[in-house]
Structures are given as structure tokens and as C-alpha cells.
Design a protein around this motif. Sequence first.
Motif, mmCIF file in Angstrom:
data_model
loop_
_atom_site.group_PDB
_atom_site.id
_atom_site.type_symbol
_atom_site.label_atom_id
_atom_site.label_comp_id
_atom_site.label_asym_id
_atom_site.label_seq_id
_atom_site.Cartn_x
_atom_site.Cartn_y
_atom_site.Cartn_z
ATOM 1 N N SER A 17 43.953 42.006 39.713
ATOM 2 C CA SER A 17 43.977 41.543 41.101
ATOM 3 C C SER A 17 45.309 41.586 41.616
ATOM 4 C CB SER A 17 43.362 40.095 41.340
ATOM 5 O OG SER A 17 42.186 39.890 40.882
ATOM 6 N N ARG A 66 34.376 44.480 46.057
ATOM 7 C CA ARG A 66 35.668 44.388 45.261
ATOM 8 C C ARG A 66 36.677 43.781 46.120
ATOM 9 N NH1 ARG A 66 38.314 48.438 42.928
ATOM 10 N NH2 ARG A 66 37.540 49.830 44.555
ATOM 11 N N ASN A 81 40.346 42.879 43.792
ATOM 12 C CA ASN A 81 39.793 42.399 42.752
ATOM 13 C C ASN A 81 39.503 43.533 42.003
ATOM 14 O OD1 ASN A 81 40.454 39.694 43.120
ATOM 15 N ND2 ASN A 81 38.432 39.357 44.095
ATOM 16 N N SER A 82 39.088 43.542 40.597
ATOM 17 C CA SER A 82 38.766 44.632 39.808
ATOM 18 C C SER A 82 39.127 45.964 40.200
ATOM 19 C CB SER A 82 37.115 44.688 39.973
ATOM 20 O OG SER A 82 36.324 43.293 39.673
ATOM 21 N N LYS A 84 41.048 49.508 40.078
ATOM 22 C CA LYS A 84 40.864 50.599 39.376
ATOM 23 C C LYS A 84 42.059 51.564 39.514
ATOM 24 C CE LYS A 84 35.860 50.364 40.421
ATOM 25 N NZ LYS A 84 34.676 51.143 40.884
ATOM 26 N N ASP A 87 42.447 53.243 42.753
ATOM 27 C CA ASP A 87 42.813 52.421 43.895
ATOM 28 C C ASP A 87 44.430 52.695 44.273
ATOM 29 O OD1 ASP A 87 40.528 49.670 42.756
ATOM 30 O OD2 ASP A 87 40.389 51.263 44.669
#
Length: 120
Positions: A17, A66, A81-82, A84, A87
Motif C-alpha cells: 500500500s 483497491r 491498496n493491493s 500491482k 500500477d
Amino acid sequence: QVQLVESGGGLVQAGGSLTLSCAASLTIRSIDVMGWYRQAPGKQRELVATISSGGTRSYSESVKGRFTISRHNATVSLQMNSLKPEDTAVYYCNGHGIRLYSGTYYYGYWGQGTQVTVSS
């Protein structure tokens, strides 16, 4: 007279995060819509999330569930959050409909961007 200053970017592992923040200069009286956009290498800048002065939020499909955008006056944050690897990008703060205490109006304005890198 207008500044949007981002902070909070960095390197994080997938699944982790980060929280981005964007602070507007004190010369700004109001901003209609604030948002976050991102641009990955070789790609066009894309919308991530926006929030109006009334609190209406919108998200791109790729981050819905997310990321969370929040706002307090002329400061906007993006809780991610979460995360990848996809991102990974430079994240830009944007203000739309900016009114200064001086009476000057700006249709839109961009921050300088902050790098977010998500490692796999």
C-alpha cells in the motif's frame, strides 16, 4: 500563484500500500474537482480517480475497489491498496475549476507528479 504539490510516492512490493497526497497553495480559495491521473512509460496519461467539492467520487475500472480518494478542502489523498506492477506510473494531481482569493480563475492545473513503482 497556483501550486499543486504531490507527495507519498515510492517503491513498494506487489500487494502493498501507498498513500499519495496533494496539497494546494494557500492562494487557492476553492477547487471544483480534484483528481489523480497516472502515466506509465510509453502510455497516455489516464484518469485514476476524481472527487468533487461535494464529495462525489469516481474511479477507473482498473483501480475500483483497491484505491480510495479523499479530500479535505484543497488537499486530496489517494489511498492505494493491493498494488500491482501495472500500477507503476507517475501519478499526477489535477485541479479543475480553481478559484484564487485574488479572483483569478484557472480551468485546470497539474502538479509535477510523483513516481510510484510496484515491484513483482
